[in-house]
Motif scaffolding. Structure first.
Motif, PDB file in Angstrom:
ATOM      1  N   SER A  82     -68.144  -0.033 -22.461  1.00  0.00           N
ATOM      2  CA  SER A  82     -68.712   0.563 -23.670  1.00  0.00           C
ATOM      3  C   SER A  82     -69.793   1.582 -23.327  1.00  0.00           C
ATOM      4  N   LYS A  83     -70.670   1.222 -22.407  1.00  0.00           N
ATOM      5  CA  LYS A  83     -71.729   2.142 -21.993  1.00  0.00           C
ATOM      6  C   LYS A  83     -71.135   3.402 -21.377  1.00  0.00           C
ATOM      7  N   TYR A  84     -70.131   3.219 -20.524  1.00  0.00           N
ATOM      8  CA  TYR A  84     -69.505   4.347 -19.845  1.00  0.00           C
ATOM      9  C   TYR A  84     -68.791   5.265 -20.849  1.00  0.00           C
ATOM     10  N   ILE A  85     -67.961   4.687 -21.716  1.00  0.00           N
ATOM     11  CA  ILE A  85     -67.211   5.501 -22.680  1.00  0.00           C
ATOM     12  C   ILE A  85     -68.145   6.166 -23.678  1.00  0.00           C
ATOM     13  N   TYR A  86     -69.184   5.463 -24.108  1.00  0.00           N
ATOM     14  CA  TYR A  86     -70.150   6.063 -25.036  1.00  0.00           C
ATOM     15  C   TYR A  86     -70.749   7.327 -24.422  1.00  0.00           C
ATOM     16  N   GLU A  87     -71.134   7.237 -23.162  1.00  0.00           N
ATOM     17  CA  GLU A  87     -71.728   8.392 -22.486  1.00  0.00           C
ATOM     18  C   GLU A  87     -70.719   9.531 -22.338  1.00  0.00           C
ATOM     19  N   VAL A  88     -69.483   9.197 -22.020  1.00  0.00           N
ATOM     20  CA  VAL A  88     -68.435  10.214 -21.883  1.00  0.00           C
ATOM     21  C   VAL A  88     -68.226  10.940 -23.211  1.00  0.00           C
ATOM     22  N   ILE A  89     -68.193  10.189 -24.304  1.00  0.00           N
ATOM     23  CA  ILE A  89     -68.017  10.811 -25.623  1.00  0.00           C
ATOM     24  C   ILE A  89     -69.220  11.693 -25.951  1.00  0.00           C
ATOM     25  N   SER A 147     -60.861   7.374 -19.536  1.00  0.00           N
ATOM     26  CA  SER A 147     -62.087   6.710 -19.081  1.00  0.00           C
ATOM     27  C   SER A 147     -61.830   5.241 -18.780  1.00  0.00           C
ATOM     28  N   ALA A 148     -61.031   4.588 -19.601  1.00  0.00           N
ATOM     29  CA  ALA A 148     -60.689   3.183 -19.365  1.00  0.00           C
ATOM     30  C   ALA A 148     -59.865   3.053 -18.085  1.00  0.00           C
ATOM     31  N   ILE A 149     -58.873   3.922 -17.923  1.00  0.00           N
ATOM     32  CA  ILE A 149     -58.024   3.892 -16.730  1.00  0.00           C
ATOM     33  C   ILE A 149     -58.869   4.086 -15.474  1.00  0.00           C
ATOM     34  N   ASP A 150     -59.812   5.016 -15.535  1.00  0.00           N
ATOM     35  CA  ASP A 150     -60.691   5.282 -14.394  1.00  0.00           C
ATOM     36  C   ASP A 150     -61.499   4.044 -13.986  1.00  0.00           C
ATOM     37  N   ASN A 151     -61.642   3.114 -14.921  1.00  0.00           N
ATOM     38  CA  ASN A 151     -62.413   1.897 -14.662  1.00  0.00           C
ATOM     39  C   ASN A 151     -61.543   0.651 -14.533  1.00  0.00           C
ATOM     40  N   GLY A 152     -60.223   0.826 -14.399  1.00  0.00           N
ATOM     41  CA  GLY A 152     -59.330  -0.301 -14.156  1.00  0.00           C
ATOM     42  C   GLY A 152     -58.803  -1.010 -15.384  1.00  0.00           C
ATOM     43  N   PHE A 153     -58.824  -0.341 -16.530  1.00  0.00           N
ATOM     44  CA  PHE A 153     -58.358  -0.945 -17.771  1.00  0.00           C
ATOM     45  C   PHE A 153     -57.290  -0.087 -18.435  1.00  0.00           C
ATOM     46  N   ASP A 154     -56.494  -0.711 -19.279  1.00  0.00           N
ATOM     47  CA  ASP A 154     -55.549  -0.009 -20.145  1.00  0.00           C
ATOM     48  C   ASP A 154     -56.037  -0.139 -21.579  1.00  0.00           C
ATOM     49  N   VAL A 155     -55.877   0.907 -22.363  1.00  0.00           N
ATOM     50  CA  VAL A 155     -56.202   0.848 -23.787  1.00  0.00           C
ATOM     51  C   VAL A 155     -54.960   0.344 -24.512  1.00  0.00           C
ATOM     52  N   THR A 156     -55.126  -0.733 -25.266  1.00  0.00           N
ATOM     53  CA  THR A 156     -54.012  -1.315 -26.011  1.00  0.00           C
ATOM     54  C   THR A 156     -54.118  -1.044 -27.506  1.00  0.00           C
ATOM     55  N   GLY A 157     -55.264  -0.554 -27.932  1.00  0.00           N
ATOM     56  CA  GLY A 157     -55.457  -0.232 -29.343  1.00  0.00           C
ATOM     57  C   GLY A 157     -56.600   0.735 -29.515  1.00  0.00           C
ATOM     58  N   PHE A 158     -56.449   1.646 -30.463  1.00  0.00           N
ATOM     59  CA  PHE A 158     -57.479   2.646 -30.724  1.00  0.00           C
ATOM     60  C   PHE A 158     -57.507   2.887 -32.224  1.00  0.00           C
ATOM     61  N   LYS A 159     -58.666   2.700 -32.837  1.00  0.00           N
ATOM     62  CA  LYS A 159     -58.824   2.939 -34.279  1.00  0.00           C
ATOM     63  C   LYS A 159     -60.104   3.715 -34.519  1.00  0.00           C
ATOM     64  N   MET A 160     -60.039   4.618 -35.461  1.00  0.00           N
ATOM     65  CA  MET A 160     -61.237   5.342 -35.910  1.00  0.00           C
ATOM     66  C   MET A 160     -61.370   5.137 -37.408  1.00  0.00           C
ATOM     67  N   VAL A 214     -60.297 -10.041 -19.470  1.00  0.00           N
ATOM     68  CA  VAL A 214     -61.420  -9.172 -19.823  1.00  0.00           C
ATOM     69  C   VAL A 214     -62.611 -10.043 -20.193  1.00  0.00           C
ATOM     70  N   THR A 215     -63.757  -9.740 -19.600  1.00  0.00           N
ATOM     71  CA  THR A 215     -64.981 -10.495 -19.882  1.00  0.00           C
ATOM     72  C   THR A 215     -65.887  -9.702 -20.817  1.00  0.00           C
ATOM     73  N   ILE A 216     -66.891 -10.361 -21.321  1.00  0.00           N
ATOM     74  CA  ILE A 216     -67.890  -9.686 -22.151  1.00  0.00           C
ATOM     75  C   ILE A 216     -68.586  -8.604 -21.335  1.00  0.00           C
ATOM     76  N   GLU A 217     -68.839  -8.898 -20.068  1.00  0.00           N
ATOM     77  CA  GLU A 217     -69.485  -7.911 -19.198  1.00  0.00           C
ATOM     78  C   GLU A 217     -68.606  -6.676 -19.022  1.00  0.00           C
ATOM     79  N   ASP A 218     -67.277  -6.892 -18.912  1.00  0.00           N
ATOM     80  CA  ASP A 218     -66.347  -5.757 -18.824  1.00  0.00           C
ATOM     81  C   ASP A 218     -66.483  -4.869 -20.058  1.00  0.00           C
ATOM     82  N   CYS A 219     -66.490  -5.491 -21.225  1.00  0.00           N
ATOM     83  CA  CYS A 219     -66.591  -4.741 -22.484  1.00  0.00           C
ATOM     84  C   CYS A 219     -67.922  -3.999 -22.568  1.00  0.00           C
ATOM     85  N   THR A 220     -68.994  -4.658 -22.177  1.00  0.00           N
ATOM     86  CA  THR A 220     -70.322  -4.045 -22.216  1.00  0.00           C
ATOM     87  C   THR A 220     -70.401  -2.854 -21.275  1.00  0.00           C
ATOM     88  N   ASP A 221     -69.949  -3.049 -20.040  1.00  0.00           N
ATOM     89  CA  ASP A 221     -70.008  -1.968 -19.055  1.00  0.00           C
ATOM     90  C   ASP A 221     -69.135  -0.785 -19.464  1.00  0.00           C
TER      91      ASP A 221
END
Length: 84
Positions: free
Chosen positions: A60-67, A16-29, A51-58
């Motif tokens: 986040s909304k996209y990945i939340y919906e995908v999950i 999902s991040a790649i589809d939006n032009g980003f790379d995931v550098t860390g993942f924690k649960m 990366v801007t705050i708007e990038d993170c917000t946008d």
């Protein structure tokens, strides 16, 4: 939560991040928290962009919906997207 579930969720969020032009550098649960907490660090695929705050917000909304639309987890969770 099984290792397979974590692996599937990590793959889903990374794609999902790649589809939006980003790379995931860390993942924690954090499965011991209630609700479950998912933390994802990102960076732009273009290293010249920050990366801007708007990038993170946008994202986040996209990945939340995908999950939510997947069947990987079926419990409440929080999602945090931040830059490295």
């Amino acid at each position: 939560m099984t290792n397979q579930t974590v692996t599937e969720l990590k793959a889903l969020t990374s794609q999902s991040a790649i589809d939006n032009g980003f790379d995931v550098t860390g993942f924690k649960m954090f499965t011991h928290l209630d609700p479950l907490s998912i933390q994802i660090n990102i960076r732009h695929e273009n290293p010249d962009k920050k990366v801007t705050i708007e990038d993170c917000t946008d994202l986040s909304k996209y990945i939340y919906e995908v999950i939510q639309n997947s069947s990987i987890i079926n419990q409440p969770f929080t999602l945090e997207i931040s830059s490295e």
